[in-house]
Write an enzyme that holds these catalytic residues in place. Structure first.
Site, PDB file in Angstrom:
ATOM      1  N   CYS A 226     -46.289  53.734  91.020  1.00 43.44           N
ATOM      2  CA  CYS A 226     -47.512  54.033  91.768  1.00 43.44           C
ATOM      3  C   CYS A 226     -48.766  53.837  90.901  1.00 43.44           C
ATOM      4  O   CYS A 226     -48.695  53.625  89.696  1.00 43.44           O
ATOM      5  CB  CYS A 226     -47.465  55.454  92.302  1.00 43.44           C
ATOM      6  SG  CYS A 226     -47.581  56.702  91.004  1.00 43.44           S
TER       7      CYS A 226
ATOM      8  N   ALA B 197     -49.170  56.135  87.967  1.00 43.74           N
ATOM      9  CA  ALA B 197     -48.319  55.726  86.844  1.00 43.74           C
ATOM     10  C   ALA B 197     -49.019  54.665  86.005  1.00 43.74           C
ATOM     11  O   ALA B 197     -48.967  54.691  84.774  1.00 43.74           O
ATOM     12  CB  ALA B 197     -46.985  55.200  87.357  1.00 43.74           C
TER      13      ALA B 197
ATOM     14  N   ARG C 132     -41.953  56.784  78.961  1.00 48.33           N
ATOM     15  CA  ARG C 132     -42.174  55.363  78.710  1.00 48.33           C
ATOM     16  C   ARG C 132     -41.895  54.997  77.255  1.00 48.33           C
ATOM     17  O   ARG C 132     -41.971  53.852  76.866  1.00 48.33           O
ATOM     18  CB  ARG C 132     -43.590  54.990  79.128  1.00 48.33           C
ATOM     19  CG  ARG C 132     -43.778  53.510  79.260  1.00 48.33           C
ATOM     20  CD  ARG C 132     -44.921  53.241  80.213  1.00 48.33           C
ATOM     21  NE  ARG C 132     -45.660  52.074  79.835  1.00 48.33           N
ATOM     22  CZ  ARG C 132     -46.733  52.098  79.071  1.00 48.33           C
ATOM     23  NH1 ARG C 132     -47.176  53.225  78.573  1.00 48.33           N
ATOM     24  NH2 ARG C 132     -47.357  50.984  78.792  1.00 48.33           N
TER      25      ARG C 132
ATOM     26  N   HIS D  60     -53.984  50.319  86.540  1.00 54.06           N
ATOM     27  CA  HIS D  60     -54.469  49.646  85.328  1.00 54.06           C
ATOM     28  C   HIS D  60     -55.970  49.404  85.449  1.00 54.06           C
ATOM     29  O   HIS D  60     -56.738  49.676  84.550  1.00 54.06           O
ATOM     30  CB  HIS D  60     -53.804  48.281  85.140  1.00 54.06           C
ATOM     31  CG  HIS D  60     -52.316  48.312  85.035  1.00 54.06           C
ATOM     32  ND1 HIS D  60     -51.534  47.295  85.513  1.00 54.06           N
ATOM     33  CD2 HIS D  60     -51.467  49.225  84.506  1.00 54.06           C
ATOM     34  CE1 HIS D  60     -50.265  47.576  85.284  1.00 54.06           C
ATOM     35  NE2 HIS D  60     -50.199  48.742  84.671  1.00 54.06           N
TER      36      HIS D  60
HETATM   37 FE1  CFM Z   1     -48.043  45.145  80.848  1.00 52.08          FE
HETATM   38 FE2  CFM Z   1     -45.692  45.012  81.485  1.00 52.08          FE
HETATM   39 FE3  CFM Z   1     -47.271  46.970  82.395  1.00 52.08          FE
HETATM   40 FE4  CFM Z   1     -46.541  46.871  79.813  1.00 52.08          FE
HETATM   41 FE5  CFM Z   1     -44.491  48.567  80.330  1.00 52.08          FE
HETATM   42 FE6  CFM Z   1     -43.711  46.680  82.014  1.00 52.08          FE
HETATM   43 FE7  CFM Z   1     -45.218  48.634  82.927  1.00 52.08          FE
HETATM   44 MO1  CFM Z   1     -42.758  49.078  82.215  1.00 52.08          MO
HETATM   45  S1  CFM Z   1     -46.335  44.814  79.525  1.00 52.08           S
HETATM   46  S2  CFM Z   1     -48.441  47.273  80.731  1.00 52.08           S
HETATM   47  S3  CFM Z   1     -45.591  48.288  78.482  1.00 52.08           S
HETATM   48  S4  CFM Z   1     -47.275  44.894  82.860  1.00 52.08           S
HETATM   49  S5  CFM Z   1     -42.623  47.645  80.475  1.00 52.08           S
HETATM   50  S6  CFM Z   1     -43.742  44.432  82.022  1.00 52.08           S
HETATM   51  S7  CFM Z   1     -43.596  47.704  83.854  1.00 52.08           S
HETATM   52  S8  CFM Z   1     -44.649  50.222  81.659  1.00 52.08           S
HETATM   53  S9  CFM Z   1     -47.154  48.625  83.838  1.00 52.08           S
END
Ligand code: CFM
Length: 538
Positions: free
Chosen positions: A59, A62, A93, A192
């Site tokens: 989500c 997260a 994580r 993000h």
């Molecule tokens: Fe970038 Fe990722 Fe992500 Fe990531 Fe991660 Fe991920 Fe994630 Mo899991 S590199 S920041 S450190 S998009 S592994 S492939 S899914 S937490 S949001």
């Protein structure tokens, strides 16, 4: 290498789509692309998940709290919401951090929550939030507190930003809030963006004390999973590159406050942090380049890009010297391992950048990535940034604030003249660009966005890959089908996998995984017992 024609991705796709109701088949059709590589085909991405398909996604909360701010140690990340949201984001994580001394702030091992109850949902939770901030301040005396909104906060209309302002004035520390309710976007990707906006607005640029160093950089989109950032810090230090801040592996708010002193931003995970790089370029004049430190060759290439950017012979020589030294061990290891991994098949379904970056490591192992996809990335992460102007803005993406950024009247300083940039581009250095995953995948490979559980099962049934890379939610289902699953979110407690030492760790782990005989003894349900299949006929 596999004969891709024989692998018949078209048959896989039509078999999968045949099973879906027609409306769903139509929608999934656009998210499943048989790659062409020379021409990049459009893929549907960053749209709402179809209810019931069993997505891998998380989500918005997260993405904001867990992913971007999670690895920063000198801030109390206070979750405003029911306890579950906080509990399930509590160090799950596996990002690591290393405070320089025991006295330095490190709140990462704690879980802070307002623990909202029914009465707060009915009568409002703002007072409880203020109380929680005062309590956290009294006990821990932090310099920064971040407030993260979970779903109910937005639904009942608590004004977290007003609370942040009020408490900031009361306590005299930096307090800022994020409207990152879980439902705010279609996935963690929205979180993000919200996190990028918040850090940019409330933190970056707060400290104007000059930073010493000849080659000053920031690393964006590296989250120190399994200690990756430690390995990269080691390499930069050896070369003499000053890493001001990493967003946000092994990071501090203190370092973000000085990030605007860097002369170059390097983006590793494009999906999660490209907004911040763009905004820093507009406001301060710092150019950004795309790098990838996953894979020994990729690491060498990225280091050479940094040297090319600074265009300094001393740095170039040092980079070559370090690469040459580090590659001795890498070559020694891969020569022994590669004959055992050569020609094997990998599939990668991870969030937003690893499904691309880790293909580099598999290439070094002589393995073939037949299928890959992201959980929540956007079309630009697949097709390259050139498609950004053509991406349709829908109701969900419009939901996320786009900050209007102007050059800072006092602090904007172009790091290179237009002519210098042009000259560097002529030598092959690309600025503000990412070509995406598809350009690097072979013709005939299967690219699948937001893969469903059924599609995952079908991939395994039809192709029986030697390793499937995903996360904990998929791990045991896949392994019960007789295929080993390597977690690329948490690394299964292995790692680091970045940089040179990381590459060697990965070679060894994958060698073990794909050559372990136990997998040949596990039979998938459809292999072990007869299955009766039925279909409705209309
Ligand atoms: Fe970038 Fe990722 Fe992500 Fe990531 Fe991660 Fe991920 Fe994630 Mo899991 S590199 S920041 S450190 S998009 S592994 S492939 S899914 S937490 S949001």
């Amino acid at each position: 290498m596999e004969n891709i024609i024989e692998m018949d991705p078209l048959r896989w796709k039509s078999e999968v789509l045949k099973k879906y109701p027609s409306k769903i088949a139509k929608k999934r059709d656009k998210s499943i692309v048989i790659n062409e590589s020379d021409i990049i085909k459009p893929i549907q991405a960053n749209v709402r998940t179809i209810p019931g398909i069993i997505t891998q996604r998380g989500c918005t909360y997260a993405g904001c709290k867990g992913v971007v701010l999670g690895p920063t140690r000198d801030i109390i990340n206070l979750v405003h919401g029911p306890i579950g949201c906080s509990f399930y984001a509590w160090l799950t994580r596996r990002n690591q951090t290393k405070p320089p001394t025991e006295k330095d702030a490190n709140f990462m091992t704690y879980a802070f929550s307002t623990d909202m109850q029914d009465s707060n949902i009915v009568f409002g939770g703002e007072n409880k939030l203020k109380q929680a901030i005062r309590e956290a301040y009294e006990i821990f005396k932090p310099k920064n507190i971040g407030i993260f909104s979970t779903c109910p906060v937005g639904l009942i209309g608590d004004d977290v930003h007003a609370v942040a302002r009020e408490m900031k004035a009361e306590l005299g520390i930096n307090i800022f809030a994020f409207s990152c309710e879980g439902y705010k976007g279609v996935s963690q990707s929205a979180g993000h963006h919200i996190a990028n906006n918040g850090i940019f607005k409330h933190v970056v640029g707060l400290n104007n004390t000059p930073v010493e160093g000849k080659y000053k950089v920031n690393l964006l989109g590296e989250y120190n999973i399994g200690g990756d950032a430690f390995e990269l810090e080691r390499i930069f230090e050896k070369i003499g590159i000053t890493l001001i801040s990493t967003f946000s592996g092994n990071s501090t708010i203190e370092s973000f406050e000085q990030a605007h002193h860097a002369d170059l931003n390097m983006i590793m995970c494009h999906r999660s942090i490209n907004y911040l790089a763009d905004m820093m370029e507009k406001k301060y004049g710092i150019p950004w380049i795309k790098v990838n430190f996953i894979g020994a060759e990729a690491t060498a290439k990225s280091l050479r890009k940094i040297a090319a950017y600074f265009d300094d012979q001393e740095l170039k020589d040092k980079v070559e010297e370090v690469i040459a030294k580090e590659m001795v061990n890498v070559k020694k290891e891969i020569e022994v391992i590669r004959p055992r991994t050569e020609g094997k098949i990998a599939m990668l379904f991870v969030g937003g950048s690893r499904a691309h970056h880790y293909q580099e490591l598999f290439k070094e192992l002589g393995m073939f990535t037949f299928s890959a996809g992201y959980e929540f990335a956007h079309r630009d992460d697949y097709e390259g940034r050139r498609v950004i102007p053509t991406i349709q803005v829908d109701a969900d993406s419009r939901n996320i604030e786009e900050l209007h950024v102007e050059p800072d009247p006092e602090r904007y300083r172009p790091r290179k003249t237009k002519e210098e940039i042009k000259a560097l581009e002529a030598k092959g250095l690309e600025f503000s660009n990412y070509d995406g995953m598809m350009a690097e995948m072979q013709k005939g490979t299967l690219v699948i966005d937001d893969i469903s559980h059924y599609e995952m099962e079908k991939l395994i049934e039809m192709y029986h890959p030697d390793v499937f890379c995903a996360g904990i939610k998929e791990k045991y289902c896949v392994q019960k089908m007789g295929v080993p699953l390597k977690q690329l979110h948490s690394y299964d407690y292995g790692g680091p996998y970045a940089g040179f030492a990381g590459a060697v760790n990965f070679y060894k782990d994958i060698d073990m995984i794909v050559n372990m005989s136990i997998w040949k003894m596990v039979k998938a349900p459809w292999e072990a017992e007869p299955v009766i299949e039925a279909e409705y006929a209309f």
